[in-house]
Design an enzyme around this catalytic site. Structure first.
Site, PDB file in Angstrom:
ATOM      1  N   TYR A 129     -37.038 -24.242 -11.225  1.00 16.54           N
ATOM      2  CA  TYR A 129     -36.156 -25.258 -10.637  1.00 16.54           C
ATOM      3  C   TYR A 129     -34.967 -25.512 -11.577  1.00 16.54           C
ATOM      4  O   TYR A 129     -33.811 -25.522 -11.136  1.00 16.54           O
ATOM      5  CB  TYR A 129     -36.944 -26.542 -10.370  1.00 16.54           C
ATOM      6  CG  TYR A 129     -36.130 -27.643  -9.716  1.00 16.54           C
ATOM      7  CD1 TYR A 129     -35.900 -27.640  -8.346  1.00 16.54           C
ATOM      8  CD2 TYR A 129     -35.579 -28.673 -10.477  1.00 16.54           C
ATOM      9  CE1 TYR A 129     -35.154 -28.645  -7.745  1.00 16.54           C
ATOM     10  CE2 TYR A 129     -34.831 -29.685  -9.879  1.00 16.54           C
ATOM     11  CZ  TYR A 129     -34.626 -29.670  -8.515  1.00 16.54           C
ATOM     12  OH  TYR A 129     -33.879 -30.664  -7.921  1.00 16.54           O
ATOM     13  N   LYS A 173     -30.883 -24.770 -10.830  1.00 23.63           N
ATOM     14  CA  LYS A 173     -29.831 -25.801 -10.871  1.00 23.63           C
ATOM     15  C   LYS A 173     -28.754 -25.452 -11.905  1.00 23.63           C
ATOM     16  O   LYS A 173     -27.582 -25.777 -11.717  1.00 23.63           O
ATOM     17  CB  LYS A 173     -30.459 -27.176 -11.127  1.00 23.63           C
ATOM     18  CG  LYS A 173     -31.331 -27.662  -9.964  1.00 23.63           C
ATOM     19  CD  LYS A 173     -30.537 -27.768  -8.649  1.00 23.63           C
ATOM     20  CE  LYS A 173     -31.333 -28.373  -7.514  1.00 23.63           C
ATOM     21  NZ  LYS A 173     -30.571 -28.490  -6.255  1.00 23.63           N
TER      22      LYS A 173
HETATM   23  P1  NAP Z   1     -36.047 -33.517   0.360  1.00 25.12           P
HETATM   24  O1  NAP Z   1     -36.367 -34.927   0.689  1.00 25.12           O
HETATM   25  O2  NAP Z   1     -37.157 -32.550   0.130  1.00 25.12           O
HETATM   26  O3  NAP Z   1     -35.032 -32.945   1.479  1.00 25.12           O
HETATM   27  C1  NAP Z   1     -34.555 -31.638   1.387  1.00 25.12           C
HETATM   28  C2  NAP Z   1     -34.010 -31.201   2.725  1.00 25.12           C
HETATM   29  O4  NAP Z   1     -33.558 -29.834   2.610  1.00 25.12           O
HETATM   30  C3  NAP Z   1     -35.065 -31.226   3.826  1.00 25.12           C
HETATM   31  O5  NAP Z   1     -34.506 -31.673   5.024  1.00 25.12           O
HETATM   32  C4  NAP Z   1     -35.467 -29.756   3.896  1.00 25.12           C
HETATM   33  O6  NAP Z   1     -36.012 -29.387   5.135  1.00 25.12           O
HETATM   34  C5  NAP Z   1     -34.133 -29.082   3.669  1.00 25.12           C
HETATM   35  N1  NAP Z   1     -34.330 -27.679   3.312  1.00 25.12           N
HETATM   36  C6  NAP Z   1     -35.091 -27.177   2.318  1.00 25.12           C
HETATM   37  N2  NAP Z   1     -35.112 -25.855   2.360  1.00 25.12           N
HETATM   38  C7  NAP Z   1     -34.349 -25.486   3.422  1.00 25.12           C
HETATM   39  C8  NAP Z   1     -33.996 -24.238   3.992  1.00 25.12           C
HETATM   40  N3  NAP Z   1     -34.475 -23.071   3.511  1.00 25.12           N
HETATM   41  N4  NAP Z   1     -33.189 -24.223   5.070  1.00 25.12           N
HETATM   42  C9  NAP Z   1     -32.722 -25.372   5.592  1.00 25.12           C
HETATM   43  N5  NAP Z   1     -33.027 -26.575   5.103  1.00 25.12           N
HETATM   44  C10 NAP Z   1     -33.834 -26.642   4.029  1.00 25.12           C
HETATM   45  O7  NAP Z   1     -35.191 -33.436  -0.979  1.00 25.12           O
HETATM   46  P2  NAP Z   1     -34.141 -34.472  -1.633  1.00 25.12           P
HETATM   47  O8  NAP Z   1     -34.851 -35.186  -2.729  1.00 25.12           O
HETATM   48  O9  NAP Z   1     -33.392 -35.236  -0.615  1.00 25.12           O
HETATM   49  O10 NAP Z   1     -33.183 -33.411  -2.348  1.00 25.12           O
HETATM   50  C11 NAP Z   1     -31.869 -33.136  -1.908  1.00 25.12           C
HETATM   51  C12 NAP Z   1     -31.125 -32.448  -3.031  1.00 25.12           C
HETATM   52  O11 NAP Z   1     -31.122 -33.270  -4.194  1.00 25.12           O
HETATM   53  C13 NAP Z   1     -31.736 -31.114  -3.475  1.00 25.12           C
HETATM   54  O12 NAP Z   1     -30.711 -30.211  -3.789  1.00 25.12           O
HETATM   55  C14 NAP Z   1     -32.493 -31.485  -4.737  1.00 25.12           C
HETATM   56  O13 NAP Z   1     -32.697 -30.391  -5.584  1.00 25.12           O
HETATM   57  C15 NAP Z   1     -31.551 -32.527  -5.312  1.00 25.12           C
HETATM   58  N6  NAP Z   1     -32.159 -33.432  -6.284  1.00 25.12           N
HETATM   59  C16 NAP Z   1     -33.233 -34.192  -5.925  1.00 25.12           C
HETATM   60  C17 NAP Z   1     -33.786 -35.040  -6.874  1.00 25.12           C
HETATM   61  C18 NAP Z   1     -34.988 -35.900  -6.556  1.00 25.12           C
HETATM   62  O14 NAP Z   1     -35.613 -36.424  -7.497  1.00 25.12           O
HETATM   63  N7  NAP Z   1     -35.325 -36.114  -5.298  1.00 25.12           N
HETATM   64  C19 NAP Z   1     -33.242 -35.129  -8.165  1.00 25.12           C
HETATM   65  C20 NAP Z   1     -32.132 -34.335  -8.475  1.00 25.12           C
HETATM   66  C21 NAP Z   1     -31.608 -33.492  -7.535  1.00 25.12           C
HETATM   67  P3  NAP Z   1     -37.631 -29.257   5.327  1.00 25.12           P
HETATM   68  O15 NAP Z   1     -38.198 -30.582   4.938  1.00 25.12           O
HETATM   69  O16 NAP Z   1     -37.752 -28.952   6.756  1.00 25.12           O
HETATM   70  O17 NAP Z   1     -38.066 -28.171   4.405  1.00 25.12           O
END
Ligand code: NAP
Length: 245
Positions: free
Chosen positions: A150, A154
């Site tokens: 991961y 990033k």
């Molecule tokens: P999340 O709740 O898991 O949501 C991610 C979304 O992306 C979901 O709707 C998922 O769909 C979709 N997705 C994943 N793989 C996909 C694919 N192959 N094709 C199309 N859609 C896809 O995650 P989040 O926490 O909101 O994260 C959003 C962003 O923030 C990501 O880039 C993550 O790395 C970044 N981020 C998150 C955190 C954290 O702590 N949450 C911290 C730093 C950065 P499905 O559910 O259907 O798979």
């Protein structure tokens, strides 16, 4: 807060089914933009449209190169793009499988690259410029235990951001990244719900809390708007100071 107006702008948000992407899509709609939500689970898009009927949707697994090409080829002019879709798979370095490695790089790096390439080609042809925001992470710049691949994806997203900024700038397309700390979405809970782990992380964040979804959405909207007209190639922490220490 006074939202910047994005009236008349067409914006694509990937991973808009859940978490940060879903909130971003709704916030952009509130700013007056025409929003196209892209994700891979149809039921998430159905519920999103129920809540916000003006949102347009595309259901595609962005890890599938051909399916992505087909889904986005007739999308029409796009002004703004948020590359938010990503997955998290955690585990000790010595136990990471080939499958986990490939899944992480396919979604977090290759799909971000591919969607950007398709949309930026369209922006270039359209000639009206644009802005792209890549949702990266604090994990791009700090080693986090059990996050080997991961973290590497990033870091790759950060460097893609900079090279895209370099090559797309002459076409008046700005490219920036936001790098959040932990946000308690589904992904955040998967990696950080253990109170001992989360206490260790919290103790390294000068502001003493994790980010709220809104903290990240505000940074994304700023970087999409004309308020950031001279900001290009920036890696913007949304981390309460984690990366400063
Ligand atoms: P999340 O709740 O898991 O949501 C991610 C979304 O992306 C979901 O709707 C998922 O769909 C979709 N997705 C994943 N793989 C996909 C694919 N192959 N094709 C199309 N859609 C896809 O995650 P989040 O926490 O909101 O994260 C959003 C962003 O923030 C990501 O880039 C993550 O790395 C970044 N981020 C998150 C955190 C954290 O702590 N949450 C911290 C730093 C950065 P499905 O559910 O259907 O798979």
């Amino acid at each position: 807060m006074m939202e910047p107006s994005l009236a008349g702008k067409r914006v694509v948000v990937t991973g808009a089914g859940k978490g940060i992407g879903r909130a971003t899509a709704k916030a952009l709609l509130a700013c007056g933009a025409e929003v196209i939500a892209v994700t891979r689970t149809q039921s998430d898009l159905d519920s999103l449209v129920q809540e916000s009927p003006k949102i347009m949707t595309i259901c595609v697994d962005l890890a599938n190169w051909e399916a992505t090409e087909n889904a986005l080829k007739d999308i029409g002019p796009v002004d703004l793009l948020v590359n938010n879709a990503a997955i998290g798979i955690v585990g000790p370095f010595l136990e990471v499988s080939q499958e986990a490695f490939d899944q992480l790089f396919n979604v977090n790096v290759k799909a971000l690259f591919h969607v950007s390439q398709i949309i930026a080609k369209g922006m270039k042809c359209h000639g009206a410029g644009g802005a792209i925001v890549n949702v990266s992470s604090q994990a791009s710049q700090r080693a986090l235990k059990d996050h080997t691949v991961y973290c590497a994806t990033k870091s790759a997203a950060d460097m893609l951001t900079k090279v895209m900024a370099l090559e797309l700038g002459p076409h008046k397309i700005r490219v920036n990244a936001v790098n959040p700390t932990v946000v308690m979405t589904a992904m955040g809970q998967m990696a950080w719900s253990d109170p001992i782990k989360s206490a260790g992380m919290l103790s390294r964040i000068p502001l003493g809390r994790f980010a709220e979804i809104e903290d990240v959405v505000n940074a994304i909207i700023f970087l999409l708007s004309d308020k950031s007209a001279m900001i290009n190639g920036a890696i913007l922490p949304v981390d309460g100071g984690f990366l400063a220490s």
